[in-house]
Design a protein around this motif. Structure first.
Motif, short mmCIF file in Angstrom:
data_model
loop_
_atom_site.label_atom_id
_atom_site.label_comp_id
_atom_site.label_asym_id
_atom_site.label_seq_id
_atom_site.Cartn_x
_atom_site.Cartn_y
_atom_site.Cartn_z
N PRO A 27 13.76 47.77 27.00
CA PRO A 27 13.68 47.42 25.77
C PRO A 27 14.46 48.33 24.77
O PRO A 27 14.91 49.24 25.22
CB PRO A 27 12.01 47.38 25.26
CG PRO A 27 11.66 48.67 26.15
CD PRO A 27 12.59 48.55 27.29
N PRO A 28 14.77 47.57 23.63
CA PRO A 28 15.77 48.55 22.67
C PRO A 28 14.90 49.65 22.09
O PRO A 28 13.84 49.62 22.22
CB PRO A 28 16.19 47.50 21.57
CG PRO A 28 14.89 46.47 21.57
CD PRO A 28 14.41 46.44 23.11
N PRO A 29 15.83 50.66 21.74
CA PRO A 29 15.29 51.86 21.10
C PRO A 29 14.35 51.44 19.87
O PRO A 29 14.68 50.57 19.09
CB PRO A 29 16.22 52.64 20.75
CG PRO A 29 17.52 51.82 20.89
CD PRO A 29 17.17 50.96 21.70
N SER A 30 13.67 52.56 19.30
CA SER A 30 12.80 52.13 18.24
C SER A 30 13.40 51.97 16.97
O SER A 30 12.99 51.43 15.90
CB SER A 30 11.43 53.21 18.03
OG SER A 30 12.21 54.40 17.78
N TRP A 31 14.67 52.59 16.78
CA TRP A 31 15.41 52.21 15.52
C TRP A 31 16.04 51.10 15.44
O TRP A 31 16.63 50.54 14.42
CB TRP A 31 16.34 53.56 15.27
CG TRP A 31 17.29 53.92 16.59
CD1 TRP A 31 17.27 54.72 17.74
CD2 TRP A 31 18.63 53.24 16.89
NE1 TRP A 31 18.27 54.67 18.49
CE2 TRP A 31 19.07 53.69 17.96
CE3 TRP A 31 19.29 52.00 16.40
CZ2 TRP A 31 20.13 53.19 18.67
CZ3 TRP A 31 20.37 51.54 17.07
CH2 TRP A 31 20.92 52.22 18.26
N LEU A 32 16.42 50.23 16.77
CA LEU A 32 16.75 49.15 16.46
C LEU A 32 15.86 48.02 16.28
O LEU A 32 15.05 47.42 16.84
CB LEU A 32 17.58 48.57 17.88
CG LEU A 32 18.38 47.42 18.14
CD1 LEU A 32 19.56 47.27 16.92
CD2 LEU A 32 18.99 47.22 19.37
N ARG A 33 15.96 47.47 14.91
CA ARG A 33 14.69 46.51 14.39
C ARG A 33 15.41 45.05 14.84
O ARG A 33 16.40 44.59 14.50
CB ARG A 33 14.71 46.62 13.09
CG ARG A 33 14.27 47.94 12.45
CD ARG A 33 14.21 47.87 11.03
NE ARG A 33 15.40 47.64 10.28
CZ ARG A 33 16.49 48.33 10.10
NH1 ARG A 33 16.31 49.62 10.30
NH2 ARG A 33 17.49 48.07 9.57
N MET A 34 14.48 44.43 15.64
CA MET A 34 14.91 42.90 16.06
C MET A 34 13.59 42.08 15.67
O MET A 34 12.53 42.33 15.79
CB MET A 34 15.22 42.85 17.34
CG MET A 34 16.57 43.59 17.72
SD MET A 34 17.00 43.40 19.56
CE MET A 34 17.49 41.88 19.40
#
Length: 371
Positions: A364-371
């Motif tokens: 999954p994407p890192p926590s700072w990448l908001r999707m």
């Protein structure tokens, strides 16, 4: 060239006003940009910058691009463009900036076309999905620090017998009238398609064993299964030998540019693979650099911090220092239905499905990448 106009305070705590730059610099800076994301950032600074340059040339090609089938010219296929980005969080003065994350976005050239944007695994081309939510996700690249790394192309047709497609020129200022597509299909046939042609033109009908094609320094280069690199003369549709034969005994050759040099990566399978589906498993890689001054091959044992990415439709290099979790001196590749990592130092191979830590490089994407 990367433009990061984020109004980061200087040492005196003053935010620069980019609109105060002399107007004669606006167009000069804008014309030096070579990719779409930098052009969007430039035009988003202010009204003056946006009006100084157009979004692109009026006749520049947009994707999906309609092309005839290389085998059956009466059938139309669509060429799809994908872009690899290094994406980083926005500037945060209170914390150190984390390393970037590699993403692949497909279908962003022509928003009016029905082909939707898709976020893909950079190697396997599988679309990422969120099993916990059926609502659409939005990824605004202008909210982050983004650097375009590479463009790849493929045909929108299941089971299409094409091994590799390249398209050039790829600049956001390129004239569509000069565009050229090149593909390797079936067992290794090489074909070209120029803007305005009615069908693909076969190049070198005596050799059907080409493995890879690359745009290098604005020109097309191909390698055959023996590792001989040739330059493709677009005007005459002839091949001009550019390197001596590598004579590598591997089963598939990949062309990659690294720091201005041409490399051939020789892939070894556990048995002779069938040319169209590659059912054999990968067991080894050898890396060679072309010494263009002396016309010789250099056996490369250490890539230092560099990483080679060998996907289904791409071959390029990145620095492991730019991405969290990446290890230098490695080759990431597709192997049948898996994604693998080869360590050039000890010759070990790991598949992502069997290595949970490696799988997190893409999702999954890192926590700072908001999707």
């Amino acid at each position: 060239m990367e433009i990061q106009l984020t109004n980061v305070p200087d040492q005196m705590g003053v935010r620069p006003n980019w609109c105060d730059l002399p107007s004669e610099l606006w167009r000069k800076i804008g014309k030096s940009l070579r990719n779409r994301i930098d052009l969007l950032r430039f035009r988003s600074v202010c009204n003056s910058w946006r009006s100084s340059i157009p979004p692109s040339l009026p006749n520049s090609p947009s994707f999906p691009l309609q092309l005839p089938h290389p085998i059956n010219p009466f059938t139309v296929v669509f060429l799809i463009q994908s872009t690899f980005y290094r994406i980083e969080p926005p500037y945060q003065p209170s914390s150190s900036s984390p390393k970037g994350w590699l993403i692949k976005v497909e279908g962003e050239s022509n928003p009016s076309h029905s082909h939707p944007l898709r976020l893909l695994n950079p190697l396997s081309d599988r679309q990422f999905s969120n099993p916990l939510s059926s609502s659409p996700r939005i990824l605004n690249l202008l909210d982050y620090r983004v650097l375009e790394l590479y463009k790849s192309y493929c045909f929108q047709q299941f089971g299409f017998p094409v091994k590799k497609v390249v398209f050039f020129p790829t600049s956001c200022w390129s004239d569509g009238e000069d565009s050229v597509a090149c593909c390797i299909y079936l067992e290794g046939k090489l074909a070209l398609f120029k803007r305005g042609d009615k069908k693909w033109t076969l190049v070198d009908d005596e050799n059907y064993y080409y493995d890879d094609v690359i745009v290098y320094k604005g020109q097309l280069y191909v390698t055959d299964r023996w590792g001989t690199i040739s330059w493709v003369d677009i005007s005459s549709l002839k091949l001009i030998q550019y390197s001596p034969p590598l004579c590598g005994v591997g089963h598939k050759k990949h062309l990659v540019e690294l720091c201005g040099n041409l490399y051939v990566i020789d892939r070894y399978y556990d048995s002779e693979p069938r040319r169209l589906n590659y059912e054999a498993a990968v067991v080894d890689f050898k890396v060679y650099r072309l010494d263009e001054e002396w016309g010789t091959w250099v056996d490369v044992k250490d890539l230092e911090d560099r990483v080679f990415i060998l996907g289904d439709s791409c071959s390029f290099s990145v620095s492991a220092n730019d991405f969290a979790g990446y290890e230098g001196n490695c080759i990431f590749f597709t192997d049948m239905f898996d994604v693998g990592k080869y360590n050039l130092g000890d010759g070990s191979i790991k598949t992502f499905e069997l290595d949970p830590c490696s799988s997190k490089l893409f999702w999954p994407p890192p926590s700072w990448l908001r999707m």
